[in-house]
Design an enzyme around this catalytic site. Structure first.
Site, PDB file in Angstrom:
ATOM      1  N   CYS A 137      16.481   9.137  17.494  1.00  0.00           N
ATOM      2  CA  CYS A 137      15.572   9.951  16.687  1.00  0.00           C
ATOM      3  C   CYS A 137      15.067   9.192  15.464  1.00  0.00           C
ATOM      4  O   CYS A 137      15.627   8.167  15.063  1.00  0.00           O
ATOM      5  CB  CYS A 137      16.287  11.221  16.201  1.00  0.00           C
ATOM      6  SG  CYS A 137      16.835  12.326  17.497  1.00  0.00           S
ATOM      7  N   ASP A 144     -12.609  -9.471 -12.144  1.00  0.00           N
ATOM      8  CA  ASP A 144     -13.344  -8.304 -11.658  1.00  0.00           C
ATOM      9  C   ASP A 144     -13.711  -7.384 -12.820  1.00  0.00           C
ATOM     10  O   ASP A 144     -12.882  -7.107 -13.707  1.00  0.00           O
ATOM     11  CB  ASP A 144     -12.482  -7.547 -10.643  1.00  0.00           C
ATOM     12  CG  ASP A 144     -13.167  -6.312 -10.102  1.00  0.00           C
ATOM     13  OD1 ASP A 144     -14.008  -6.466  -9.203  1.00  0.00           O
ATOM     14  OD2 ASP A 144     -12.878  -5.209 -10.597  1.00  0.00           O
TER      15      ASP A 144
END
Length: 486
Positions: free
Chosen positions: A34, A449
C-alpha cells in the site's frame, strides 16, 4: 527494505500525505502493498515491511492494493536518491517504458556503462533496472485497466509489452489475477470514451491557481489554452518507429485526491508514457515540498511570506518551444514575447485538427526552422523579431537538430548551460531560465532578472547572488517564490 526505526509505521498510521511515494508498505497478512495514505483497515506493525519503491515491494512478492492504488503515488524527487545518476536513470525508465529503449542506450545518455548503472541502481533501489522497468509497465497497465475502457491489447501495447500473451502471463504471475479480472474489481462505472483520462499524484500542498496563472500568462495562441481551471495544449511526438503522432492533452486539478486529472486524445496512446512524463515535468509533480521548504524557509527572515510551502517550478512540455520563448522574452515584457511566439506559430507552425477551440497548431520543429531557405532574418524579421534574436533562434534549432545540447534530464545541467552560453545571444539569464524549466535544474538562479530584483529591493545582483548561496540546491524554487510575491 527500510528499517522501521525511522518511524515509518507512525507515518503510515497517520496517513500523512507528505510521505506518499516516499515509501510503500508490504502487509504480510494480506500479501498486498500500500501507499502510506491507504484508508484500508490499519494492519499491525509486526505485519508491515517498508520498501523504498513499488518495484522492491513487488519483487518481494506483494501485489498492489486495489484501494489506494500504488500506481497513483507521486514519484521521487531528486533528493530521494543518493546518486543523481540513479535518479535520472529511474526517470528515464519511467518515461521510456513503452518505447523499447534498452539499458545500454539509457546508460550512454547518462555517460556511464550499463554495468555501472546496474550496480549503482541495485545498490540504491534494491532492484535491478529491468525489474524497475517491469514494475513501471505493470503499474501503467493497471492504471489504464482501472480508469479507461481501452481493450486489454491496447493497454498491453501502450504500457510497452511486446505481446498480449507476455502481458497476460506477467500480470497473472505478479498480481495473481488476470487483467480482465482486475476490471471486475473496479466499482466505478466507466462510460465509453475515445479519450484517455488518468490521475497523476503529487505531494500536497499544491498551488494550482499560481501554476495556472503562470502558464496562462505565457500561453501561446494556437498551442495552449487555459480556461475553466484547466490547462490544454497540442502535442507532437515522434514514436520509436519514426512516425509523427499528433494530439492534445487537458489537465485539471482533483485536490481531494492530491492528484491532477490528465486527459489525452486517443491518437497519443502509442506515446502515452512519454506524454505523461512531460506532464509530470511541466507541473513539477516529483517535487518534495517539505524538503524544499526546509531549506528556503530562511527567505522569510528577509521578509515574511517570501517563501510559501508547496511552491512549484513550472517546467515545459516542448524544450525547443520553451527555449525559443526564452530568447524572445529577453528584455521585453511577457506579453510582448507571447505575441511574437504566436506570430511564429501562425506562420511556420504545423496546422492540426483537434476539435478543441484555440488548439490549432504545433510549434515549429527545430528541423523546420533550421531548414528555412535564405537568411533567418528575412523570415522572422517581418514578424517583429530582431535580427539578433532571429539568429539566436536559428542557432538553437541547429543545436537541437545536431544534438549538441541535451535538454532532457541531462546528467550535467551546468555543462549544458555553458554550451548554451556559447551561442551568440544567449547569456546567463537565458541559460539559467532554460535550465530551470527545460532541464529540471533545481538550482538555477536569475540574479539579473527584473522580477527577482524588484522582489528583493534594494539589493544589487551581486548581493543577491551572495544571499542566494543559503538557498542551494533549491534556488529555482526560490526564484519562483520571488516572482509569486509580485
Amino acid at each position: 527494505m527500510i528499517d522501521n526505526d525511522s518511524g515509518l509505521y507512525a507515518a503510515f498510521k497517520a496517513k500523512d500525505a507528505r510521505f506518499d511515494g516516499r515509501f510503500f508498505v508490504g502487509i504480510s497478512s494480506t500479501g498486498i502493498y500500500c501507499r502510506p495514505v491507504c484508508r484500508a483497515r490499519q494492519p499491525k506493525a509486526e505485519n508491515c515491511t517498508f520498501y523504498r519503491t513499488a518495484a522492491e515491494a513487488e519483487q518481494a512478492g506483494y501485489r498492489p492494493c486495489l484501494l489506494c492504488r500504488p500506481e497513483l503515488a507521486p514519484g521521487t524527487s531528486i533528493t530521494d536518491a543518493t546518486a543523481n545518476l540513479v535518479y535520472r536513470a529511474a526517470r528515464m525508465l519511467e518515461k521510456n517504458c513503452g518505447s523499447g529503449q534498452n539499458l545500454e542506450e539509457i546508460a550512454g545518455r547518462l555517460g556511464c556503462t550499463d554495468r555501472h548503472l546496474r550496480r549503482v541502481f541495485t545498490a540504491e533501489y534494491h532492484v535491478s533496472p529491468v525489474q524497475y522497468l517491469q514494475t513501471c509497465r505493470l503499474l501503467l497497465a493497471k492504471n489504464l485497466l482501472t480508469d479507461t475502457d481501452l481493450s486489454v491489447l491496447e493497454v498491453a501495447m501502450a504500457a510497452g509489452f511486446g505481446s498480449l500473451r507476455r502481458f497476460n502471463d506477467l500480470f497473472k504471475k505478479q498480481y495473481k489475477l488476470s487483467p480482465t479480472a482486475l476490471r471486475k474489481h473496479t466499482s466505478e462505472e466507466k462510460k465509453p470514451n475515445d479519450n484517455i483520462t488518468l490521475a497523476l499524484g503529487y505531494r500536497p500542498p499544491y498551488p494550482w491557481e499560481e501554476m495556472l496563472n503562470f502558464l496562462a500568462g505565457r500561453a501561446i495562441a494556437g498551442i495552449e489554452v487555459v480556461k475553466n481551471g484547466e490547462y490544454m495544449r497540442t502535442v507532437h511526438w515522434e514514436n520509436p518507429a519514426g512516425k509523427h503522432v499528433y494530439g492534445w492533452v487537458r489537465v485539471g486539478h482533483v485536490p481531494k485526491k492530491n492528484a491532477l486529472s490528465v486527459t489525452v486524445s486517443e491518437t497519443l496512446l502509442p506515446v502515452l508514457p512519454q506524454v505523461l512524463a512531460r506532464i509530470r515535468h511541466l507541473f513539477d509533480l516529483y517535487c518534495d515540498p517539505e524538503a524544499v521548504y526546509e531549506t528556503l524557509r530562511v527567505m522569510n527572515d528577509i521578509r515574511p511570506g517570501l517563501c510559501v510551502l508547496g511552491t512549484r517550478v513550472p517546467g515545459c512540455f516542448n524544450p525547443f518551444e520553451m527555449a525559443v520563448r526564452a530568447v524572445l522574452g529577453q528584455q521585453i515584457t511577457v506579453k510582448a514575447a507571447t505575441t511574437l511566439a504566436a506570430r511564429i506559430v501562425e506562420t511556420y507552425g504545423t496546422p492540426i485538427q483537434t476539435g478543441m477551440k484555440g488548439l490549432s497548431h504545433i510549434f515549429p520543429l527545430p528541423e523546420a526552422v533550421f531548414a528555412l531557405d535564405g537568411s533567418i532574418e528575412n523570415h522572422f524579421g517581418v514578424l517583429g523579431v530582431t535580427a539578433a534574436r532571429s539568429n539566436t533562434i536559428y542557432e538553437l534549432a541547429r543545436a537541437f537538430v545536431q544534438g549538441e545540447i541535451d535538454f532532457d534530464l541531462c546528467a550535467q545541467p551546468e555543462e549544458e548551460m555553458k554550451k548554451l552560453m556559447a551561442i551568440r545571444g544567449i547569456g546567463s539569464w537565458t541559460a539559467q531560465y532554460i535550465a530551470m524549466r527545460a532541464m529540471e535544474w533545481p538550482d538555477a538562479f536569475l540574479e539579473t532578472d527584473a522580477g527577482v530584483k524588484k522582489a528583493l529591493q534594494p539589493y544589487t545582483a551581486k548581493e543577491l547572488l551572495k544571499i542566494a548561496e543559503a538557498w542551494r540546491p533549491w534556488r529555482s524554487y526560490a526564484t519562483v517564490n520571488l516572482w509569486n510575491t509580485l
